[in-house]
Design an enzyme around this catalytic site. Sequence first.
Site, PDB file in Angstrom:
ATOM      1  N   LYS A 162       4.725  12.589 -19.531  1.00 58.33           N
ATOM      2  CA  LYS A 162       4.435  11.167 -19.402  1.00 58.33           C
ATOM      3  C   LYS A 162       3.074  10.924 -20.060  1.00 58.33           C
ATOM      4  O   LYS A 162       2.165  11.746 -19.919  1.00 58.33           O
ATOM      5  CB  LYS A 162       4.391  10.814 -17.913  1.00 58.33           C
ATOM      6  CG  LYS A 162       3.926   9.405 -17.586  1.00 58.33           C
ATOM      7  CD  LYS A 162       4.162   9.107 -16.109  1.00 58.33           C
ATOM      8  CE  LYS A 162       3.539   7.771 -15.719  1.00 58.33           C
ATOM      9  NZ  LYS A 162       4.097   7.237 -14.468  1.00 58.33           N
ATOM     10  N   GLU A 198      13.191   5.681 -11.743  1.00 58.11           N
ATOM     11  CA  GLU A 198      12.075   6.339 -11.054  1.00 58.11           C
ATOM     12  C   GLU A 198      11.661   5.507  -9.848  1.00 58.11           C
ATOM     13  O   GLU A 198      11.211   4.376  -9.988  1.00 58.11           O
ATOM     14  CB  GLU A 198      10.887   6.492 -12.013  1.00 58.11           C
ATOM     15  CG  GLU A 198       9.654   7.078 -11.356  1.00 58.11           C
ATOM     16  CD  GLU A 198       8.430   7.051 -12.275  1.00 58.11           C
ATOM     17  OE1 GLU A 198       8.587   7.121 -13.517  1.00 58.11           O
ATOM     18  OE2 GLU A 198       7.316   6.944 -11.742  1.00 58.11           O
ATOM     19  N   ARG A 246       5.204   5.304  -3.311  1.00 58.12           N
ATOM     20  CA  ARG A 246       4.006   4.530  -2.977  1.00 58.12           C
ATOM     21  C   ARG A 246       4.201   3.649  -1.763  1.00 58.12           C
ATOM     22  O   ARG A 246       3.287   2.941  -1.363  1.00 58.12           O
ATOM     23  CB  ARG A 246       3.629   3.600  -4.143  1.00 58.12           C
ATOM     24  CG  ARG A 246       3.285   4.319  -5.389  1.00 58.12           C
ATOM     25  CD  ARG A 246       2.873   3.339  -6.466  1.00 58.12           C
ATOM     26  NE  ARG A 246       3.034   3.963  -7.754  1.00 58.12           N
ATOM     27  CZ  ARG A 246       2.927   3.345  -8.908  1.00 58.12           C
ATOM     28  NH1 ARG A 246       2.661   2.051  -8.936  1.00 58.12           N
ATOM     29  NH2 ARG A 246       3.100   3.999 -10.033  1.00 58.12           N
TER      30      ARG A 246
HETATM   31  C1  3PG Z   1       3.176   2.780 -12.797  1.00 63.63           C
HETATM   32  O1  3PG Z   1       2.779   3.879 -12.492  1.00 63.63           O
HETATM   33  O2  3PG Z   1       3.090   1.793 -12.054  1.00 63.63           O
HETATM   34  C2  3PG Z   1       3.848   2.694 -14.089  1.00 63.63           C
HETATM   35  O3  3PG Z   1       3.005   3.194 -15.062  1.00 63.63           O
HETATM   36  C3  3PG Z   1       4.365   1.360 -14.409  1.00 63.63           C
HETATM   37  O4  3PG Z   1       3.412   0.625 -15.026  1.00 63.63           O
HETATM   38  P1  3PG Z   1       3.733  -0.885 -15.367  1.00 63.63           P
HETATM   39  O5  3PG Z   1       3.888  -1.601 -14.060  1.00 63.63           O
HETATM   40  O6  3PG Z   1       2.520  -1.328 -16.142  1.00 63.63           O
HETATM   41  O7  3PG Z   1       4.992  -0.912 -16.191  1.00 63.63           O
END
Ligand code: 3PG
Length: 214
Positions: free
Chosen positions: A133, A45, A49
């Site tokens: 999710k 994924e 961002r």
């Molecule tokens: C996110 O959206 O950044 C994910 O949920 C990943 O979360 P994490 O960095 O806590 O694994």
Amino acid sequence: MTCAQSGMETILTLAPVVPVVVIDTLDDAVPLARALVQGGLPAIEITLRTPVAMDAVRAIVAEVAGAQVGVGTVLEPLQLQEAKRAGARFAVSPGHTTRLLDAAAAVDLPFLPGIATASEAITLIECGYRFAKFFPAEPAGGAAYLSALASPLPQLRFCPTGGITLDNASRYLALPNVVCVGGSWMLPRDRIRAKDWPAVVAASQAAAALADRG
Ligand code: 3PG
């Protein structure tokens, strides 16, 4: 509303973990994805961002054999269209709205919408969704919370994400309503800055070796 999840199960069952990736530097995208795939985590994924995220998707799709690239942090319908054009195989959102669910169905891109409550889960069930999710997993109640949803909502299976680590992932993977987990722990920022791809391979191998799903 119709459901856009044809093919989602295949992607979510490729490995116990879907790595959640933030790409700051486009040049890192291909070697980073190669390290994840080599370590046994082919469903990747790429979060939308950073300004280079969609270019990173295109580069990985073009150059990394075996990668199944998805986009994450989808908040806008237009991002789904762009992701599909870029060659993404799936899309993930921390939540969902009617607009997003409609857009996912129109674009025909397997979509993993987020939930944190039973009511949100029921909305997805009404639309025919079978996978969601669970976000943000640890702050929202962790494995105990998700376990409590299994009995009343057996129609849905989850990819919990948010605060998951190599140490706590097994608590989720043991649940009957968990298909895989998502997380970024195998991609420490300092290792990426150092372009330490062997460290990413090793951390991915450890993630890929996590106990089978419940
Ligand atoms: C996110 O959206 O950044 C994910 O949920 C990943 O979360 P994490 O960095 O806590 O694994």
